[in-house]
Design a protein around this motif. Structure first.
Motif, PDB file in Angstrom:
ATOM      1  N   ILE A  25       0.828  -1.205   0.000  1.00 53.95           N
ATOM      2  CA  ILE A  25       0.000   0.000   0.000  1.00 53.95           C
ATOM      3  C   ILE A  25       0.864   1.258   0.000  1.00 53.95           C
ATOM      4  CG2 ILE A  25      -1.653   1.336   1.358  1.00 53.95           C
ATOM      5  CD1 ILE A  25      -2.935  -1.364   2.147  1.00 53.95           C
ATOM      6  N   LEU A  26       1.996   1.211   0.708  1.00 56.76           N
ATOM      7  CA  LEU A  26       2.862   2.385   0.822  1.00 56.76           C
ATOM      8  C   LEU A  26       3.939   2.456  -0.267  1.00 56.76           C
ATOM      9  CD1 LEU A  26       3.378   2.465   4.696  1.00 56.76           C
ATOM     10  CD2 LEU A  26       1.683   3.693   3.316  1.00 56.76           C
ATOM     11  N   GLY A  27       4.034   1.445  -1.111  1.00 62.36           N
ATOM     12  CA  GLY A  27       5.022   1.457  -2.177  1.00 62.36           C
ATOM     13  C   GLY A  27       6.446   1.247  -1.696  1.00 62.36           C
ATOM     14  N   ILE A  28       6.614   0.562  -0.589  1.00 61.89           N
ATOM     15  CA  ILE A  28       7.944   0.297  -0.028  1.00 61.89           C
ATOM     16  C   ILE A  28       8.477  -0.996  -0.647  1.00 61.89           C
ATOM     17  CG2 ILE A  28       9.224  -0.181   2.105  1.00 61.89           C
ATOM     18  CD1 ILE A  28       8.139   2.696   1.860  1.00 61.89           C
ATOM     19  N   ARG A  29       9.699  -0.965  -1.181  1.00 57.56           N
ATOM     20  CA  ARG A  29      10.247  -2.108  -1.913  1.00 57.56           C
ATOM     21  C   ARG A  29      11.368  -2.823  -1.182  1.00 57.56           C
ATOM     22  NH1 ARG A  29       8.682  -2.919  -6.513  1.00 57.56           N
ATOM     23  NH2 ARG A  29       7.364  -1.512  -7.638  1.00 57.56           N
ATOM     24  N   THR A  30      11.716  -2.415   0.000  1.00 56.24           N
ATOM     25  CA  THR A  30      12.851  -3.019   0.696  1.00 56.24           C
ATOM     26  C   THR A  30      12.524  -4.441   1.144  1.00 56.24           C
ATOM     27  OG1 THR A  30      12.140  -2.132   2.812  1.00 56.24           O
ATOM     28  CG2 THR A  30      13.660  -0.794   1.520  1.00 56.24           C
ATOM     29  N   ARG A  31      13.546  -5.188   1.446  1.00 56.52           N
ATOM     30  CA  ARG A  31      13.405  -6.575   1.875  1.00 56.52           C
ATOM     31  C   ARG A  31      13.340  -6.671   3.392  1.00 56.52           C
ATOM     32  NH1 ARG A  31      11.994 -10.349  -1.863  1.00 56.52           N
ATOM     33  NH2 ARG A  31      12.918  -9.799  -3.837  1.00 56.52           N
ATOM     34  N   CYS A  32      12.351  -6.071   3.985  1.00 56.82           N
ATOM     35  CA  CYS A  32      12.142  -6.241   5.423  1.00 56.82           C
ATOM     36  C   CYS A  32      10.919  -7.140   5.590  1.00 56.82           C
ATOM     37  CB  CYS A  32      11.972  -4.900   6.134  1.00 56.82           C
ATOM     38  SG  CYS A  32      10.577  -3.929   5.572  1.00 56.82           S
ATOM     39  N   PHE A  33      10.959  -7.973   6.611  1.00 53.48           N
ATOM     40  CA  PHE A  33       9.906  -8.976   6.776  1.00 53.48           C
ATOM     41  C   PHE A  33       9.191  -8.885   8.118  1.00 53.48           C
ATOM     42  CE2 PHE A  33      13.214 -10.705   4.008  1.00 53.48           C
ATOM     43  CZ  PHE A  33      12.475 -10.864   2.847  1.00 53.48           C
ATOM     44  N   THR A  34       9.729  -8.088   9.041  1.00 52.37           N
ATOM     45  CA  THR A  34       9.133  -7.984  10.372  1.00 52.37           C
ATOM     46  C   THR A  34       8.639  -6.561  10.606  1.00 52.37           C
ATOM     47  OG1 THR A  34      11.205  -7.345  11.450  1.00 52.37           O
ATOM     48  CG2 THR A  34      10.743  -9.719  11.260  1.00 52.37           C
ATOM     49  N   PRO A  35       7.686  -6.379  11.524  1.00 47.99           N
ATOM     50  CA  PRO A  35       7.233  -5.022  11.832  1.00 47.99           C
ATOM     51  C   PRO A  35       8.360  -4.104  12.311  1.00 47.99           C
ATOM     52  CG  PRO A  35       5.637  -6.612  12.636  1.00 47.99           C
ATOM     53  CD  PRO A  35       6.839  -7.396  12.177  1.00 47.99           C
ATOM     54  N   LYS A  36       9.295  -4.628  13.097  1.00 42.61           N
ATOM     55  CA  LYS A  36      10.395  -3.780  13.564  1.00 42.61           C
ATOM     56  C   LYS A  36      11.297  -3.368  12.399  1.00 42.61           C
ATOM     57  CE  LYS A  36      13.891  -3.136  17.045  1.00 42.61           C
ATOM     58  NZ  LYS A  36      14.644  -3.704  18.150  1.00 42.61           N
ATOM     59  N   GLY A  37      11.561  -4.275  11.482  1.00 45.87           N
ATOM     60  CA  GLY A  37      12.330  -3.926  10.289  1.00 45.87           C
ATOM     61  C   GLY A  37      11.620  -2.883   9.452  1.00 45.87           C
ATOM     62  N   TYR A  42       9.517  -0.654  10.581  1.00 47.46           N
ATOM     63  CA  TYR A  42       9.609   0.606  11.329  1.00 47.46           C
ATOM     64  C   TYR A  42      10.900   1.342  10.952  1.00 47.46           C
ATOM     65  CZ  TYR A  42      10.241   3.741  15.331  1.00 47.46           C
ATOM     66  OH  TYR A  42      10.459   4.847  16.125  1.00 47.46           O
ATOM     67  N   HIS A  43      12.013   0.643  10.974  1.00 41.60           N
ATOM     68  CA  HIS A  43      13.295   1.274  10.652  1.00 41.60           C
ATOM     69  C   HIS A  43      13.361   1.701   9.178  1.00 41.60           C
ATOM     70  CE1 HIS A  43      15.000   0.736  14.580  1.00 41.60           C
ATOM     71  NE2 HIS A  43      14.683  -0.551  14.566  1.00 41.60           N
ATOM     72  N   GLU A  44      12.819   0.896   8.278  1.00 42.43           N
ATOM     73  CA  GLU A  44      12.813   1.254   6.860  1.00 42.43           C
ATOM     74  C   GLU A  44      11.927   2.465   6.589  1.00 42.43           C
ATOM     75  OE1 GLU A  44      14.722   0.192   4.400  1.00 42.43           O
ATOM     76  OE2 GLU A  44      15.737  -1.166   5.786  1.00 42.43           O
ATOM     77  N   MET A  45      10.809   2.570   7.290  1.00 40.91           N
ATOM     78  CA  MET A  45       9.920   3.722   7.101  1.00 40.91           C
ATOM     79  C   MET A  45      10.592   5.016   7.567  1.00 40.91           C
ATOM     80  SD  MET A  45       7.409   2.467   5.533  1.00 40.91           S
ATOM     81  CE  MET A  45       6.723   4.088   5.340  1.00 40.91           C
ATOM     82  N   ILE A  46      11.347   4.936   8.638  1.00 41.17           N
ATOM     83  CA  ILE A  46      12.083   6.123   9.111  1.00 41.17           C
ATOM     84  C   ILE A  46      13.132   6.516   8.074  1.00 41.17           C
ATOM     85  CG2 ILE A  46      13.674   6.973  10.880  1.00 41.17           C
ATOM     86  CD1 ILE A  46      11.971   5.378  12.904  1.00 41.17           C
ATOM     87  N   LYS A  47      13.837   5.531   7.498  1.00 47.02           N
ATOM     88  CA  LYS A  47      14.811   5.820   6.440  1.00 47.02           C
ATOM     89  C   LYS A  47      14.136   6.449   5.223  1.00 47.02           C
ATOM     90  CE  LYS A  47      17.918   1.975   7.412  1.00 47.02           C
ATOM     91  NZ  LYS A  47      18.430   0.699   6.871  1.00 47.02           N
ATOM     92  N   ALA A  48      12.886   6.034   4.947  1.00 47.88           N
ATOM     93  CA  ALA A  48      12.144   6.540   3.795  1.00 47.88           C
ATOM     94  C   ALA A  48      11.557   7.932   4.043  1.00 47.88           C
ATOM     95  CB  ALA A  48      11.038   5.562   3.404  1.00 47.88           C
TER      96      ALA A  48
END
Length: 136
Positions: free
Chosen positions: A106-118, A120-126
């Motif tokens: 839904i958010l268009g995030i393409r990174t390879r994170c698989f957990t909610p905590k991962g 969270y960190h990817e969204m902050i980077k984005a």
């Protein structure tokens, strides 16, 4: 098919897992689940992907009221992110259907994170705005 060019702002709510499933043992205790909220014509739209159902609901309450209800339940973290859908037309990778993969789509995030905590960190980077930070 229509090509989307609009932008939408979503709230990303990270919380503990409500169930005691086998995968809960591999997740951080405070990052067991993630769901989305956004304002929709004075109401609040919630997208919540769970193990047994994909719930998409519109609540009559305003978004500030729903945020107050979420804060009363002491979520782990809340982020705000604006998606510009015109920039997301490359096919997304194939993934298992989880709360994280649904939020990423839904958010268009393409990174390879698989957990909610991962996530969270990817969204902050984005560039997500932190409304309620995770306090370790």
């Amino acid at each position: 098919m229509e090509r989307y060019t609009d932008s939408q702002t979503w709230l990303i709510v990270f919380d503990r897992s409500l169930g005691n499933n086998w995968w809960s043992r591999v997740l951080h205790p405070l990052f067991g689940h993630v769901h989305l909220l956004r304002e929709s014509r004075g109401h609040t739209l919630m997208v919540n992907s769970m193990a047994h159902i994909m719930a998409v609901r519109e609540y009559p309450n305003s978004l500030p009221d729903i945020i107050a209800q979420e804060m009363a339940q002491n979520p782990t973290a809340i982020l705000q992110y604006t998606v510009h859908y015109g920039a997301h037309y490359k096919p997304a990778p194939i993934e298992l259907l989880t709360c994280v993969s649904v939020v990423k789509r839904i958010l268009g995030i393409r990174t390879r994170c698989f957990t909610p905590k991962g996530l969270y960190h990817e969204m902050i980077k984005a560039g997500a705005l932190i409304l309620k930070p995770y306090l370790a």
